[in-house]
Design an enzyme around this catalytic site. Structure first.
Site, PDB file in Angstrom:
ATOM      1  N   TRP A 102      23.059 -26.301  -0.655  1.00  0.00           N
ATOM      2  CA  TRP A 102      21.900 -25.625  -1.284  1.00  0.00           C
ATOM      3  C   TRP A 102      21.659 -25.992  -2.668  1.00  0.00           C
ATOM      4  O   TRP A 102      20.407 -25.948  -3.280  1.00  0.00           O
ATOM      5  CB  TRP A 102      22.452 -23.968  -1.412  1.00  0.00           C
ATOM      6  CG  TRP A 102      22.518 -23.658  -0.022  1.00  0.00           C
ATOM      7  CD1 TRP A 102      23.520 -23.020   0.907  1.00  0.00           C
ATOM      8  CD2 TRP A 102      21.396 -23.460   0.991  1.00  0.00           C
ATOM      9  NE1 TRP A 102      23.321 -22.686   2.131  1.00  0.00           N
ATOM     10  CE2 TRP A 102      21.923 -22.924   2.343  1.00  0.00           C
ATOM     11  CE3 TRP A 102      20.049 -23.613   1.175  1.00  0.00           C
ATOM     12  CZ2 TRP A 102      20.914 -22.802   3.358  1.00  0.00           C
ATOM     13  CZ3 TRP A 102      19.188 -23.455   2.120  1.00  0.00           C
ATOM     14  CH2 TRP A 102      19.789 -23.169   3.268  1.00  0.00           C
ATOM     15  N   ASP A 172      22.142 -19.083  -8.313  1.00  0.00           N
ATOM     16  CA  ASP A 172      21.715 -18.756  -6.728  1.00  0.00           C
ATOM     17  C   ASP A 172      23.106 -18.127  -6.414  1.00  0.00           C
ATOM     18  O   ASP A 172      24.196 -18.827  -6.164  1.00  0.00           O
ATOM     19  CB  ASP A 172      21.394 -20.045  -6.102  1.00  0.00           C
ATOM     20  CG  ASP A 172      21.301 -19.568  -4.392  1.00  0.00           C
ATOM     21  OD1 ASP A 172      21.481 -18.507  -4.014  1.00  0.00           O
ATOM     22  OD2 ASP A 172      20.999 -20.708  -3.682  1.00  0.00           O
ATOM     23  N   LYS A 196      23.043 -12.394   3.565  1.00  0.00           N
ATOM     24  CA  LYS A 196      24.545 -12.557   3.531  1.00  0.00           C
ATOM     25  C   LYS A 196      25.264 -11.435   3.162  1.00  0.00           C
ATOM     26  O   LYS A 196      25.981 -10.885   3.997  1.00  0.00           O
ATOM     27  CB  LYS A 196      24.814 -13.710   2.783  1.00  0.00           C
ATOM     28  CG  LYS A 196      24.455 -15.377   3.659  1.00  0.00           C
ATOM     29  CD  LYS A 196      23.544 -16.139   2.873  1.00  0.00           C
ATOM     30  CE  LYS A 196      23.151 -17.235   3.804  1.00  0.00           C
ATOM     31  NZ  LYS A 196      22.446 -18.172   3.123  1.00  0.00           N
TER      32      LYS A 196
HETATM   33  C1  LIG Z   1      21.338 -18.987   2.715  1.00  0.00           C
HETATM   34  C2  LIG Z   1      21.402 -19.628   1.632  1.00  0.00           C
HETATM   35  C3  LIG Z   1      19.987 -20.154   0.829  1.00  0.00           C
HETATM   36  C4  LIG Z   1      18.701 -20.016   1.877  1.00  0.00           C
HETATM   37  O1  LIG Z   1      18.236 -18.701   2.052  1.00  0.00           O
HETATM   38  P1  LIG Z   1      17.018 -18.393   2.611  1.00  0.00           P
HETATM   39  O2  LIG Z   1      16.785 -16.990   2.507  1.00  0.00           O
HETATM   40  O3  LIG Z   1      17.175 -18.965   3.973  1.00  0.00           O
HETATM   41  O4  LIG Z   1      16.037 -19.249   1.972  1.00  0.00           O
HETATM   42  C5  LIG Z   1      20.152 -20.468  -0.618  1.00  0.00           C
HETATM   43  N1  LIG Z   1      21.199 -20.743  -1.288  1.00  0.00           N
HETATM   44  C6  LIG Z   1      22.389 -20.073  -0.780  1.00  0.00           C
HETATM   45  C7  LIG Z   1      23.572 -20.090  -1.583  1.00  0.00           C
HETATM   46  C8  LIG Z   1      22.471 -19.608   0.750  1.00  0.00           C
HETATM   47  O5  LIG Z   1      23.644 -19.110   1.125  1.00  0.00           O
END
Ligand SMILES: *Cc1c(COP(=O)(O)O)cnc(C)c1O
Length: 361
Positions: A102, A172, A196
């Site tokens: 990511w 993030d 998540k």
């Molecule tokens: C799942 C995830 C993403 C992507 O998220 P989307 O909502 O599908 O754009 C980005 N960063 C991390 C750490 C993730 O776990």
């Protein structure tokens, strides 16, 4: 009703009491004769849902004045671009510390928009760990430092904040937000897709220091400006109302569990259960992450070969445990054990792992 032990990586399991509450309120939201998703986002009911969600998330993070939480769409992937659009002027450079897939995507997007500097990476180590302090080379006066607190695919998590001096810190936190207490006031901006740890897909939470907005680029489309959503309390256009409502129920549930301290304790116990199963398998299971970078949210490991991994996933499924195949880009096994997952599910998986190794070792 049939239920499974859900180890999906995202969208992921939601706390059962949250689903039950949503179900009970689905047809008649608090005597209004309709669902919350059928009413105006300008209704007093939805405004209450929206402002309650913002105040709850700030309270859980220990943030008071000077911070705002907004609810937007487009997922964390949109934030990869929205962040540099707002906060990476052409005259400056943004630092990225990359510990997995990511983070790679985040820096790629930033590089499309401005100057992005790879300030640290553990790619050469196949993303098994977070970098040591001496492996991080930050730019003087960088626009911000970005990192990914938990790499969902590799199962690598930071267990301390990186040292960045007075540079704005951005993270993030899509896959570990609200899973442990931390000093959120060290951050200028935090973003997370909800699917998540926070709720259903379709809502992205952005928490930001209000004073940073003064330096944000105003010459970008209205919808991409953080300032637009802050100024309008996430009600500039139609927000994902049902998602924000569910997110609010999840925040309430975290409070009921005992807040972030209790959440962290529960999450540690869950992760320890699985890592103990890996470490006690005489090498049958090999964890991907190095011990001090192991994720408490995504437990990643390999079996002696891919055929056994396939068999593991299908036998687990037959035993009522779903979502255990690793991400398609890395293979192996991944058990995602976000906040909503309970200790019993991890114990059941650990028992299954022990039995499987005995039978197929
Ligand atoms: C799942 C995830 C993403 C992507 O998220 P989307 O909502 O599908 O754009 C980005 N960063 C991390 C750490 C993730 O776990």
């Amino acid at each position: 009703m049939s239920t499974v032990l859900n180890f999906n990586a995202g969208p992921a399991m939601l706390p059962p009491p949250v689903l039950e509450k949503a179900q009970a309120e689905l047809r008649d939201y608090r005597g209004r004769g309709m669902s919350i998703m059928e009413m105006s986002h300008r209704s007093k009911e939805y405004e209450a849902v929206n402002s309650d969600a913002e105040s709850r998330i700030k309270k859980l993070l220990g943030l008071a004045e000077g911070y705002r939480a907004i609810f937007v769409q487009g997922g964390a992937s949109s934030q990869f671009a929205t962040l540099p659009l707002n906060f990476l002027p052409t005259s400056s450079t943004a630092d990225y510390i990359v510990t997995g897939s990511w983070g790679e995507k985040a820096i790629e997007e930033a590089a499309n928009i401005g100057q992005a500097h790879l300030a640290g990476s553990t790619k050469a180590d196949n993303y098994r760990r977070v970098p040591r302090a001496d492996e991080i080379k930050l730019t003087d006066g960088s626009a911000y430092v970005h990192y990914t607190t938990n790499e969902t695919i590799q199962g690598v998590q930071w267990h301390a904040l990186p040292e960045v001096g007075d540079r704005p810190l951005v993270a993030d936190m899509s896959s570990d937000i609200l899973s442990y207490p931390f000093d959120a006031s060290k951050f200028s901006l935090i973003y997370a897709g909800a699917q998540k740890n926070l709720g259903p897909a379709g809502v992205t939470v952005v928490i930001l220091r209000e004073s940073w907005l003064e330096s944000a680029n105003k010459k970008i489309p209205t919808m991409f400006r953080y300032g637009t959503h802050v100024k309008n309390n996430s009600l500039y256009n139609t927000p994902p109302t049902f998602g924000v409502y569910l997110l609010g129920l999840v925040l309430q549930w975290i409070d009921e569990i005992g807040g972030l301290e209790a959440m962290a304790k529960r999450n540690k116990a869950k992760a320890d259960t699985l890592y103990t199963a890996i470490d006690g398998s005489n090498g049958y299971y090999k964890g991907h992450a190095e011990a001090d970078s192991r994720s408490n949210m995504n437990v990643t490991f390999r079996l002696p070969n891919e055929a056994l991994e396939k068999q593991f996933v299908s036998e687990a499924q037959a035993a009522g445990m779903v979502g255990l195949a690793g991400h398609r880009s890395v293979g192996g096994i991944r058990a995602s054990i976000y906040n909503a997952c309970d200790v019993e599910a991890c114990k059941a998986l650990a028992t299954f792992m022990g039995d499987f190794a005995k039978k197929n070792g």
